[in-house]
Design a protein around this motif. Structure first.
Motif, PDB file in Angstrom:
ATOM      1  N   ARG A   1      41.944  45.552  34.780  1.00 55.82           N
ATOM      2  CA  ARG A   1      42.540  44.283  35.207  1.00 55.82           C
ATOM      3  C   ARG A   1      41.957  43.136  34.400  1.00 55.82           C
ATOM      4  NH1 ARG A   1      41.475  40.965  40.761  1.00 55.82           N
ATOM      5  NH2 ARG A   1      39.829  40.071  39.463  1.00 55.82           N
TER       6      ARG A   1
ATOM      7  N   ASN B   1      47.811  41.493  43.082  1.00 55.83           N
ATOM      8  CA  ASN B   1      46.455  41.692  42.576  1.00 55.83           C
ATOM      9  C   ASN B   1      46.122  43.181  42.708  1.00 55.83           C
ATOM     10  OD1 ASN B   1      43.721  41.637  42.015  1.00 55.83           O
ATOM     11  ND2 ASN B   1      43.152  40.293  43.704  1.00 55.83           N
TER      12      ASN B   1
ATOM     13  N   GLY C   1      38.917  36.633  39.709  1.00 56.17           N
ATOM     14  CA  GLY C   1      40.157  35.857  39.688  1.00 56.17           C
ATOM     15  C   GLY C   1      39.959  34.399  40.029  1.00 56.17           C
TER      16      GLY C   1
ATOM     17  N   LYS D   1      42.575  29.767  45.872  1.00 57.40           N
ATOM     18  CA  LYS D   1      43.074  29.631  44.490  1.00 57.40           C
ATOM     19  C   LYS D   1      43.991  28.416  44.365  1.00 57.40           C
ATOM     20  CE  LYS D   1      41.760  33.905  44.925  1.00 57.40           C
ATOM     21  NZ  LYS D   1      40.777  34.752  44.388  1.00 57.40           N
TER      22      LYS D   1
ATOM     23  N   TRP E   1      44.069  45.067  45.578  1.00 55.28           N
ATOM     24  CA  TRP E   1      42.793  44.343  45.536  1.00 55.28           C
ATOM     25  C   TRP E   1      41.752  45.268  46.186  1.00 55.28           C
ATOM     26  CZ3 TRP E   1      41.021  40.757  49.857  1.00 55.28           C
ATOM     27  CH2 TRP E   1      39.885  40.050  49.494  1.00 55.28           C
TER      28      TRP E   1
HETATM   29  C1  LMR Z   1      39.653  38.612  42.732  1.00 53.03           C
HETATM   30  O1  LMR Z   1      40.336  39.607  43.016  1.00 53.03           O
HETATM   31  O2  LMR Z   1      39.134  38.456  41.609  1.00 53.03           O
HETATM   32  C2  LMR Z   1      39.471  37.532  43.741  1.00 53.03           C
HETATM   33  O3  LMR Z   1      40.324  37.731  44.820  1.00 53.03           O
HETATM   34  C3  LMR Z   1      38.066  37.350  44.135  1.00 53.03           C
HETATM   35  C4  LMR Z   1      37.591  38.388  45.087  1.00 53.03           C
HETATM   36  O4  LMR Z   1      37.068  38.019  46.132  1.00 53.03           O
HETATM   37  O5  LMR Z   1      37.700  39.587  44.788  1.00 53.03           O
END
Ligand code: LMR
Length: 392
Positions: free
Chosen positions: A369, A180, A35, A243, A128
């Motif tokens: 994703r 996320n 991301g 970000k 996440w």
């Molecule tokens: C993601 O989900 O791509 C970002 O938050 C980077 C990470 O550290 O996973």
């Protein structure tokens, strides 16, 4: 011998994808993996405001001596009006400290919750992947509930049930905005209901705000978090500038705590300091110092806000273009226009994801994703064609 007992661990899937993409020599490869924001040229440039602040930093910084586990307090305080609003009703009850990225903030939040007696964390899935990894590494028990429904909306019943069923000693970890991996956020009305449920619950809210400003706007993206904070005696807020200031590898985050009474902040912060000291001792300085310089200068602040607005507009534009592709087989791409932030999960099988990578040089997480910001005018048509080839 001790170390030779360690079993081989598989690499973090998302980070492994970065390496696989880099090793692919096809010129038309498409990176929808990790991301990071990308421009319409596929670049992830340093913000102009950060560049200017970094130049100032080189001129002005006269020491790199230690600051302490709390990091750059000027940075932590300068962010607060953007996160909590200009005149928050809970002013005086919030204090924060700098952390190594949003990951450091989440880790510290869970660690201090556990130290204070929490023994379970409720977490909507999918999430996440690092959330569950942190919970298991701390360790603390995780209780999972569905984040979204089969028709692609946020499952408000499940989160309310989790909050209502939570007992003393439970924490509930929620994404503040730009979910996320799904991009499916709670609506303002749903946040009202969540805040109301928290006001009647003994659960500790932990709010992860890693993408403020990349969804509907800086203020809009803070709505849910602020509503919850207005309804509860205490909460933890994990924040990332990685970000929204484009500082990814500089690892710039903060953890804020809302305490019931101002006098409780001292003891809580002393525990956060002790935990940070035993983990990373002190956070890296450079990126946070640059953010502080941006936020103390009106022109640089405006430049940051403008750049963030243009990123947000581009993400919305890509989402609209994807939505215009409509339905491809079982894939309803119109959903992308209703979601927020960098991510969306496409309903693809593992075999389809593998074929996208092998036959079409499209790299996405194994969960389906995609990083929407990896799409741009030069590759969006190819991506839609690739989806038609594997899922149409
Ligand atoms: C993601 O989900 O791509 C970002 O938050 C980077 C990470 O550290 O996973």
């Amino acid at each position: 011998m001790i170390l030779d007992t360690l079993p081989q661990q598989s690499p973090d899937a998302l980070l492994a994808l970065i390496k696989m993409y880099a090793a692919d020599e096809r010129a038309d490869k498409i990176d929808l993996g990790v991301g990071v924001y990308r421009t319409d040229d596929g670049a992830t440039p340093v913000f102009s405001a950060i560049k200017a602040a970094e130049a100032q930093l080189v001129e002005e910084q006269d020491s790199k001596s230690y600051l302490g586990p709390e990091g750059d307090t000027g940075f932590v305080n300068a962010l607060m009006p953007y996160i909590f609003g200009k005149n928050p009703s809970m002013a005086g009850r919030i204090e924060g400290m700098q952390t190594p990225g949003g990951t450091g903030a989440v880790r510290l939040a869970i660690a201090v919750a556990k130290k204070a007696g929490a023994n379970r964390v409720h977490l909507g899935t999918p999430s996440w992947p690092n959330h569950a990894q942190i919970l298991s590494d701390i360790p603390i028990d995780a209780v999972f509930f569905d984040h979204s429904t089969a028709d692609g909306t946020a499952d408000i019943d499940k989160v309310l049930t989790a909050i209502n069923s939570a007992a003393k000693g439970d924490a509930v970890l929620l994404h503040g905005c730009c979910h996320n991996p799904t991009g499916i956020d709670y609506s303002n009305e749903q946040w009202d209901a969540i805040a109301d449920a928290f006001s009647r619950s003994e659960a500790l809210p932990i709010l992860d705000l890693a993408y403020q400003g990349l969804g509907s706007g800086l203020e809009e993206d803070a709505y849910g978090m602020r509503r919850v904070l207005g309804a509860v005696p205490e909460a933890l807020i994990a924040y990332s500038c990685d970000k929204n200031f484009g500082l990814y590898r500089d690892r710039v985050g903060a953890l804020y705590v809302l305490a019931e009474k101002p006098e409780q902040l001292g003891p809580i912060m002393s525990n956060l300091n002790a935990l940070a000291r035993a983990s990373w001792s002190m956070p890296p300085d450079h990126g946070a110092a640059a953010v502080r310089l941006v936020l103390r200068d009106e022109k640089l602040t405006q430049s940051w806000l403008d750049e963030l607005a243009s990123m947000r507009a581009r993400i919305a534009d890509v989402r609209a273009q994807m939505a215009a592709a409509g339905q491809i087989g079982n894939l309803d791409l119109t959903a992308l226009a209703r979601q927020h932030g960098l991510f969306s999960v496409l309903n693809l099988s593992k075999e389809q994801i593998d074929r996208l990578r092998a036959d079409h040089a499209v790299y996405m997480a194994g969960s389906g994703r995609i990083n929407v910001a990896g799409l741009h005018s030069g590759n969006i048509a190819n991506f839609v064609n690739a989806l038609k080839a594997v899922a149409g």
